[in-house]
Design a protein around this motif. Structure first.
Motif, PDB file in Angstrom:
ATOM      1  N   ARG A 254       0.829  -1.202   0.000  1.00  0.00           N
ATOM      2  CA  ARG A 254       0.000   0.000   0.000  1.00  0.00           C
ATOM      3  C   ARG A 254       0.867   1.258   0.000  1.00  0.00           C
ATOM      4  NH1 ARG A 254      -5.496   1.171  -0.861  1.00  0.00           N
ATOM      5  NH2 ARG A 254      -5.775   3.319  -0.189  1.00  0.00           N
ATOM      6  N   LEU A 255       1.950   1.241   0.784  1.00  0.00           N
ATOM      7  CA  LEU A 255       2.842   2.404   0.816  1.00  0.00           C
ATOM      8  C   LEU A 255       3.516   2.619  -0.536  1.00  0.00           C
ATOM      9  CD1 LEU A 255       4.504   1.987   4.330  1.00  0.00           C
ATOM     10  CD2 LEU A 255       2.950   3.807   3.602  1.00  0.00           C
ATOM     11  N   LEU A 256       3.846   1.533  -1.219  1.00  0.00           N
ATOM     12  CA  LEU A 256       4.444   1.659  -2.551  1.00  0.00           C
ATOM     13  C   LEU A 256       3.469   2.322  -3.511  1.00  0.00           C
ATOM     14  CD1 LEU A 256       6.851   1.074  -4.373  1.00  0.00           C
ATOM     15  CD2 LEU A 256       5.896  -1.181  -4.810  1.00  0.00           C
ATOM     16  N   ARG A 257       2.185   1.975  -3.390  1.00  0.00           N
ATOM     17  CA  ARG A 257       1.166   2.617  -4.217  1.00  0.00           C
ATOM     18  C   ARG A 257       1.042   4.095  -3.882  1.00  0.00           C
ATOM     19  NH1 ARG A 257      -5.185   2.511  -3.283  1.00  0.00           N
ATOM     20  NH2 ARG A 257      -4.453   4.221  -1.980  1.00  0.00           N
ATOM     21  N   ASP A 258       0.933   4.397  -2.574  1.00  0.00           N
ATOM     22  CA  ASP A 258       0.775   5.799  -2.167  1.00  0.00           C
ATOM     23  C   ASP A 258       2.008   6.626  -2.525  1.00  0.00           C
ATOM     24  OD1 ASP A 258      -1.657   5.076  -1.161  1.00  0.00           O
ATOM     25  OD2 ASP A 258      -0.972   4.920   0.915  1.00  0.00           O
ATOM     26  N   GLY A 259       3.182   5.991  -2.527  1.00  0.00           N
ATOM     27  CA  GLY A 259       4.423   6.712  -2.807  1.00  0.00           C
ATOM     28  C   GLY A 259       4.517   7.242  -4.213  1.00  0.00           C
ATOM     29  N   PHE A 260       3.701   6.726  -5.121  1.00  0.00           N
ATOM     30  CA  PHE A 260       3.723   7.231  -6.487  1.00  0.00           C
ATOM     31  C   PHE A 260       3.297   8.693  -6.541  1.00  0.00           C
ATOM     32  CE2 PHE A 260       1.816   7.511 -10.826  1.00  0.00           C
ATOM     33  CZ  PHE A 260       2.994   7.322 -11.527  1.00  0.00           C
ATOM     34  N   ASP A 261       2.254   9.046  -5.762  1.00  0.00           N
ATOM     35  CA  ASP A 261       1.750  10.423  -5.741  1.00  0.00           C
ATOM     36  C   ASP A 261       2.271  11.226  -4.549  1.00  0.00           C
ATOM     37  OD1 ASP A 261      -0.077  10.854  -8.012  1.00  0.00           O
ATOM     38  OD2 ASP A 261      -1.105   9.123  -7.181  1.00  0.00           O
ATOM     39  N   HIS A 262       2.586  10.545  -3.431  1.00  0.00           N
ATOM     40  CA  HIS A 262       2.991  11.242  -2.208  1.00  0.00           C
ATOM     41  C   HIS A 262       4.243  10.579  -1.636  1.00  0.00           C
ATOM     42  CE1 HIS A 262      -0.931  13.179  -2.485  1.00  0.00           C
ATOM     43  NE2 HIS A 262      -1.485  11.974  -2.573  1.00  0.00           N
ATOM     44  N   PRO A 263       5.381  10.732  -2.314  1.00  0.00           N
ATOM     45  CA  PRO A 263       6.584  10.004  -1.891  1.00  0.00           C
ATOM     46  C   PRO A 263       7.066  10.387  -0.489  1.00  0.00           C
ATOM     47  CG  PRO A 263       7.106  11.618  -3.608  1.00  0.00           C
ATOM     48  CD  PRO A 263       5.624  11.531  -3.540  1.00  0.00           C
ATOM     49  N   ALA A 264       7.011  11.668  -0.115  1.00  0.00           N
ATOM     50  CA  ALA A 264       7.556  12.089   1.178  1.00  0.00           C
ATOM     51  C   ALA A 264       6.824  11.410   2.329  1.00  0.00           C
ATOM     52  CB  ALA A 264       7.476  13.603   1.309  1.00  0.00           C
ATOM     53  N   ALA A 265       5.480  11.384   2.279  1.00  0.00           N
ATOM     54  CA  ALA A 265       4.704  10.772   3.354  1.00  0.00           C
ATOM     55  C   ALA A 265       4.955   9.275   3.422  1.00  0.00           C
ATOM     56  CB  ALA A 265       3.213  11.053   3.145  1.00  0.00           C
TER      57      ALA A 265
ATOM     58  N   GLU B 203     -11.035  11.474 -15.607  1.00  0.00           N
ATOM     59  CA  GLU B 203     -12.026  11.751 -14.567  1.00  0.00           C
ATOM     60  C   GLU B 203     -11.892  10.758 -13.414  1.00  0.00           C
ATOM     61  OE1 GLU B 203     -14.998  13.435 -12.368  1.00  0.00           O
ATOM     62  OE2 GLU B 203     -13.881  14.233 -14.093  1.00  0.00           O
ATOM     63  N   LEU B 204     -11.632   9.474 -13.721  1.00  0.00           N
ATOM     64  CA  LEU B 204     -11.433   8.480 -12.663  1.00  0.00           C
ATOM     65  C   LEU B 204     -10.187   8.806 -11.839  1.00  0.00           C
ATOM     66  CD1 LEU B 204     -12.286   5.235 -14.668  1.00  0.00           C
ATOM     67  CD2 LEU B 204     -13.488   6.040 -12.625  1.00  0.00           C
ATOM     68  N   ALA B 205      -9.108   9.229 -12.503  1.00  0.00           N
ATOM     69  CA  ALA B 205      -7.886   9.592 -11.782  1.00  0.00           C
ATOM     70  C   ALA B 205      -8.129  10.801 -10.884  1.00  0.00           C
ATOM     71  CB  ALA B 205      -6.761   9.876 -12.769  1.00  0.00           C
ATOM     72  N   ARG B 206      -8.936  11.738 -11.368  1.00  0.00           N
ATOM     73  CA  ARG B 206      -9.255  12.920 -10.553  1.00  0.00           C
ATOM     74  C   ARG B 206     -10.043  12.514  -9.311  1.00  0.00           C
ATOM     75  NH1 ARG B 206     -13.064  16.091  -9.312  1.00  0.00           N
ATOM     76  NH2 ARG B 206     -14.577  14.907 -10.534  1.00  0.00           N
ATOM     77  N   GLN B 207     -10.996  11.590  -9.498  1.00  0.00           N
ATOM     78  CA  GLN B 207     -11.777  11.121  -8.359  1.00  0.00           C
ATOM     79  C   GLN B 207     -10.893  10.412  -7.335  1.00  0.00           C
ATOM     80  OE1 GLN B 207     -14.934   8.653  -9.886  1.00  0.00           O
ATOM     81  NE2 GLN B 207     -15.735  10.269 -11.221  1.00  0.00           N
ATOM     82  N   ALA B 208      -9.864   9.693  -7.823  1.00  0.00           N
ATOM     83  CA  ALA B 208      -8.970   8.959  -6.926  1.00  0.00           C
ATOM     84  C   ALA B 208      -7.946   9.875  -6.264  1.00  0.00           C
ATOM     85  CB  ALA B 208      -8.247   7.857  -7.700  1.00  0.00           C
ATOM     86  N   GLY B 209      -7.852  11.129  -6.696  1.00  0.00           N
ATOM     87  CA  GLY B 209      -6.850  12.043  -6.154  1.00  0.00           C
ATOM     88  C   GLY B 209      -5.441  11.680  -6.594  1.00  0.00           C
ATOM     89  N   ALA B 210      -5.328  10.954  -7.704  1.00  0.00           N
ATOM     90  CA  ALA B 210      -4.019  10.513  -8.206  1.00  0.00           C
ATOM     91  C   ALA B 210      -3.474  11.588  -9.144  1.00  0.00           C
ATOM     92  CB  ALA B 210      -4.146   9.177  -8.930  1.00  0.00           C
ATOM     93  N   ARG B 211      -2.860  12.602  -8.571  1.00  0.00           N
ATOM     94  CA  ARG B 211      -2.465  13.771  -9.371  1.00  0.00           C
ATOM     95  C   ARG B 211      -1.380  13.443 -10.388  1.00  0.00           C
ATOM     96  NH1 ARG B 211       1.770  16.898  -6.948  1.00  0.00           N
ATOM     97  NH2 ARG B 211       2.783  15.773  -5.249  1.00  0.00           N
ATOM     98  N   ARG B 212      -0.482  12.530 -10.055  1.00  0.00           N
ATOM     99  CA  ARG B 212       0.556  12.195 -11.031  1.00  0.00           C
ATOM    100  C   ARG B 212      -0.034  11.429 -12.210  1.00  0.00           C
ATOM    101  NH1 ARG B 212       6.302   9.170  -9.651  1.00  0.00           N
ATOM    102  NH2 ARG B 212       7.329   9.592 -11.653  1.00  0.00           N
ATOM    103  N   LEU B 213      -0.973  10.535 -11.915  1.00  0.00           N
ATOM    104  CA  LEU B 213      -1.677   9.835 -12.983  1.00  0.00           C
ATOM    105  C   LEU B 213      -2.482  10.817 -13.825  1.00  0.00           C
ATOM    106  CD1 LEU B 213      -2.602   7.301 -14.425  1.00  0.00           C
ATOM    107  CD2 LEU B 213      -4.306   6.952 -12.631  1.00  0.00           C
ATOM    108  N   GLN B 214      -3.110  11.827 -13.180  1.00  0.00           N
ATOM    109  CA  GLN B 214      -3.828  12.861 -13.929  1.00  0.00           C
ATOM    110  C   GLN B 214      -2.892  13.562 -14.914  1.00  0.00           C
ATOM    111  OE1 GLN B 214      -5.833  14.426 -10.014  1.00  0.00           O
ATOM    112  NE2 GLN B 214      -6.731  15.503 -11.725  1.00  0.00           N
ATOM    113  N   ALA B 215      -1.676  13.863 -14.439  1.00  0.00           N
ATOM    114  CA  ALA B 215      -0.717  14.551 -15.322  1.00  0.00           C
ATOM    115  C   ALA B 215      -0.365  13.685 -16.517  1.00  0.00           C
ATOM    116  CB  ALA B 215       0.543  14.909 -14.530  1.00  0.00           C
ATOM    117  N   GLN B 216      -0.176  12.391 -16.282  1.00  0.00           N
ATOM    118  CA  GLN B 216       0.169  11.505 -17.400  1.00  0.00           C
ATOM    119  C   GLN B 216      -0.974  11.389 -18.392  1.00  0.00           C
ATOM    120  OE1 GLN B 216       1.302   8.126 -14.988  1.00  0.00           O
ATOM    121  NE2 GLN B 216       3.470   8.557 -15.278  1.00  0.00           N
ATOM    122  N   LEU B 217      -2.201  11.357 -17.889  1.00  0.00           N
ATOM    123  CA  LEU B 217      -3.344  11.303 -18.797  1.00  0.00           C
ATOM    124  C   LEU B 217      -3.516  12.618 -19.553  1.00  0.00           C
ATOM    125  CD1 LEU B 217      -5.728   9.302 -16.469  1.00  0.00           C
ATOM    126  CD2 LEU B 217      -4.878   8.550 -18.700  1.00  0.00           C
ATOM    127  N   LEU B 218      -3.129  13.732 -18.939  1.00  0.00           N
ATOM    128  CA  LEU B 218      -3.145  15.010 -19.662  1.00  0.00           C
ATOM    129  C   LEU B 218      -2.176  14.981 -20.845  1.00  0.00           C
ATOM    130  CD1 LEU B 218      -3.338  17.533 -16.693  1.00  0.00           C
ATOM    131  CD2 LEU B 218      -5.018  17.299 -18.535  1.00  0.00           C
TER     132      LEU B 218
END
Length: 692
Positions: free
Chosen positions: A42-53, A273-288
């Protein structure tokens, strides 16, 4: 135009990067029975968007964990998060710690962890070849511990299946970047089997998405759609919005590759839109990034620039240089579409600088082609022509390099066979010497037997000499075949540039008379659309059929050459103006009058031709064959700029000396408009009549 996706391949100018595999956004892994492993995943997943935490929590866990396998897993996870966040120095420092941890032999998987961390760091920096080298080293250590047990499960004590799955994804991406679809499919299938054995539904969904993308690139659209449908069902079963966004991104890629751009754009917007709902900002950037690419191709430059500018801050925050380069590329194309030419050229220069540093010549050629087409679309013909010639020169270098590599491989194979034959001869000679020693011992007792054995030895020696001579004869024949093969194009069986250069050198004489003859440069129109819409296999069928039609249209004594990519060169003896016009018209009709059948589908194919007979009237200035080819190329470019499906012939040039002819060559379009050259235009089948 560039877009991010699950794999990477040069597919008609769209370079594709890893999206769904760029990070392990994998919640609820079914195989994670151990609570610590589930938390680490789970931390590895969260680290994609929030590495410091994520790193802060990992370090708290490490402080409370004694040395051993669990501590190794925590260190590996922190290294992967640092690497995918673009923090190279921190990632390599953790890789060094892992390498040191493996030295006493108690934790052998730590050495594989070190290689995997370095591989992900190289991937984030856009160094796919380096990433693949480290991933191969890691997989070689992980793989033996992940052999299935008798009941079909994975051994929990020795198998780090998540790390092996990640290494296989990196290897799959490298294979896709090289266009090696069967190898990429093999890696993706192995990763799918691994996730299936572990009961990891999320990783199964991502592996199915990878297989769908590979199948679509190979033209297997039904298989691709089945795989992406399975991936979407599994993502929905997990119930994670970010994972569903990735499944949707695969659906968009498959739609684009089968030619349904509208469905591809809709799926990308839904994924965003799904990435935005998930709060996955880095994924949002890649989809942009993908959206910016779609908008550029749909001639919506303002929307493309908005999407690129919105994604850039996030991408730069994570030091993702390869994705940043893709955004700058798409932004530059959008700026040119908005007629902000100077800004667009600056962006192009930044992209080319990155590609030169990374040694990506094929990507440089694609960049030059895309910006050249964009400049031509807004009427900047002089700049477009400059980029066109730079791309042509670079493509020629790439083709020559590939031919040289193929020749070296063939030569190495023949040399290996020759060495094997030599070894066999040495063994036979040693056997003969052994027999002679035995005979010498027998001479002391039986002279008659010695004489018989000596006679047999002589006969054997004669046979051996004959065998050596026959072997040399076969080797000489093999070398002759090799020379012939090196001068033929493997796909169309036409002569290649190497053969053309050999012919020119053989006929040049003392070089003072210059080149005399007729040249026709033939370029298949919109060949990129054939590859995009029907796949590279269909493109190969078209190239083979066009080559056959060209051979049928010319005379027996004329030479047809595969000049490069979708371009061909016809060399004939010097023809009169009327004869040259007739030959060009015959070639246009041969290619464009009858459709090409590709898997029971009729494809209408046309061509553009530039031609001339040298030396040029009325002054008949002597010129070398290289300059003749370049002038024919200028005529070809004029044919393409006039709407394609036509031939443009260079009838005459007002050049009384070599310097005047070079001036025409330096600015052909201006010379035409000033009347210093006379052109004749012949429309192809179905094209409107025009005069030059």
């Amino acid at each position: 135009m560039r877009r991010l996706c699950a794999g990477s391949a040069m597919t008609s100018g769209l370079r594709r990067l890893a999206l769904a595999c760029a990070a392990l956004l994998l919640p609820h892994a079914a195989c994670a029975a151990d609570a610590l492993e589930a938390r680490i995943d789970r931390l590895l997943r969260d680290g994609f968007d929030h590495p410091a935490a994520a790193i802060a929590q990992l370090r708290q866990l490490r402080a409370a964990t004694p040395p051993g396998a669990a501590a190794r897993l925590l260190l590996q996870t922190e290294g992967l998060i640092q690497a995918q966040a673009g923090r190279e120095a921190e990632a390599h420092a953790l890789a060094d710690e892992l390498r040191e941890m493996s030295r006493d032999g108690a934790l052998p998987l730590a050495a594989a962890d070190a290689s995997l961390v370095r591989a992900v760091a190289a991937q984030t920096a856009g160094q796919l070849a380096v990433a693949a080298t480290h991933a191969e080293s890691a997989a070689a250590i992980y793989q033996p511990g992940c052999s299935r047990t008798a009941d079909g499960t994975l051994p929990a004590q020795t198998c780090d299946y998540r790390a092996l799955w990640r290494a296989l994804q990196l290897l799959e991406r490298r294979a896709m970047s090289l266009g090696r679809f069967p190898l990429a499919q093999q890696h993706a299938q192995t990763a799918l089997d691994l996730a299936d054995a572990a009961g990891d539904i999320a990783r199964k969904a991502l592996s199915l998405g990878s297989l769908a993308f590979i199948a679509a690139n190979a033209g297997q659209h039904e298989d691709a759609q089945r795989s992406v449908a399975q991936a979407k069902r599994m993502a929905a079963q997990v119930g994670d919005a970010a994972l569903m966004a990735r499944a949707k991104s695969y659906e968009a890629l498959v739609a684009d590759l089968r030619g349904d751009a509208d469905a591809g754009l809709r799926a990308t917007e839904e994924a965003y839109e799904l990435a935005r709902q998930a709060g996955a900002r880095r994924l949002q950037a890649q989809l942009l990034v993908n959206l910016s690419d779609s908008y550029v191709r749909r001639h919506r430059p303002a929307d493309a620039l908005r999407a690129a500018n919105e994604a850039l801050p996030t991408v730069r925050e994570f030091n993702d240089r390869r994705t940043e380069r893709t955004l700058v590329n798409n932004a530059g194309l959008a700026k040119i579409g908005l007629r902000r030419i100077a800004e667009g050229r600056k962006d192009m220069a930044r992209v080319l600088e990155f590609e030169v540093r990374s040694g990506a010549q094929a990507e440089q050629a694609t960049t030059l082609r895309e910006f050249g087409q964009a400049l031509a679309a807004v009427g900047e013909m002089r700049d477009a022509l400059e980029l066109y010639h730079r791309e042509r020169a670079l493509s020629a270098q790439l083709m020559q390099r590939n031919q040289d590599l193929a020749l070296k491989e063939m030569q190495a194979r023949y040399d290996a066979e020759a060495e094997q034959r030599r070894i066999e001869l040495v063994r036979s000679d040693n056997a003969l010497k052994t027999a002679a020693l035995a005979n010498r011992d027998l001479t002391q007792r039986i002279w008659l037997v010695l004489a018989a054995l000596m006679t047999l030895s002589v006969v054997f020696a004669v046979l051996l000499v004959r065998r050596v001579r026959e072997t040399h004869r076969r080797l000489e024949a093999s070398h002759a075949l090799l020379r012939v093969a090196s001068e033929r194009d493997a796909l169309t069986d036409l002569a290649n540039r190497r053969h053309f250069h050999a012919v020119m050198q053989a006929t040049a004489g003392d070089g003072k008379r210059g080149f005399a003859g007729s040249l026709l440069l033939v370029d298949i129109d919109h060949f990129k659309h054939i590859n995009d819409g029907h796949g590279h296999a269909a493109g190969d069928v078209v190239l083979i059929e066009v080559a056959r039609r060209l051979n049928a249209a010319v005379r027996d004594e004329d030479l047809v050459v595969r000049w490069g990519g979708e371009e061909f060169l016809i060399v004939a003896e010097a023809l009169g103006t009327e004869q040259a016009d007739q030959l060009a018209a015959r070639v246009l009709a041969s290619i464009g009058s009858t459709p090409v059948l590709v898997e029971n589908q009729a494809l209408w194919v046309t061509a553009s031709i530039g031609y001339a007979s040298f030396p040029l009237p009325p002054h008949r200035v002597a010129l070398q064959w290289e300059q003749a080819v370049n002038l024919a190329d200028m005529a070809l470019y004029t044919a393409k700029s006039q709407g394609r499906n036509r031939a443009v012939g260079l009838v005459s040039a007002s050049a009384s000396d070599a310097q005047s002819l070079r001036a025409i060559e330096g600015d052909f379009e201006r010379a035409w408009h000033e009347g210093r050259v006379t052109l004749r235009q012949t429309p192809g089948p179905g094209a409107p009549d025009a005069t030059a």
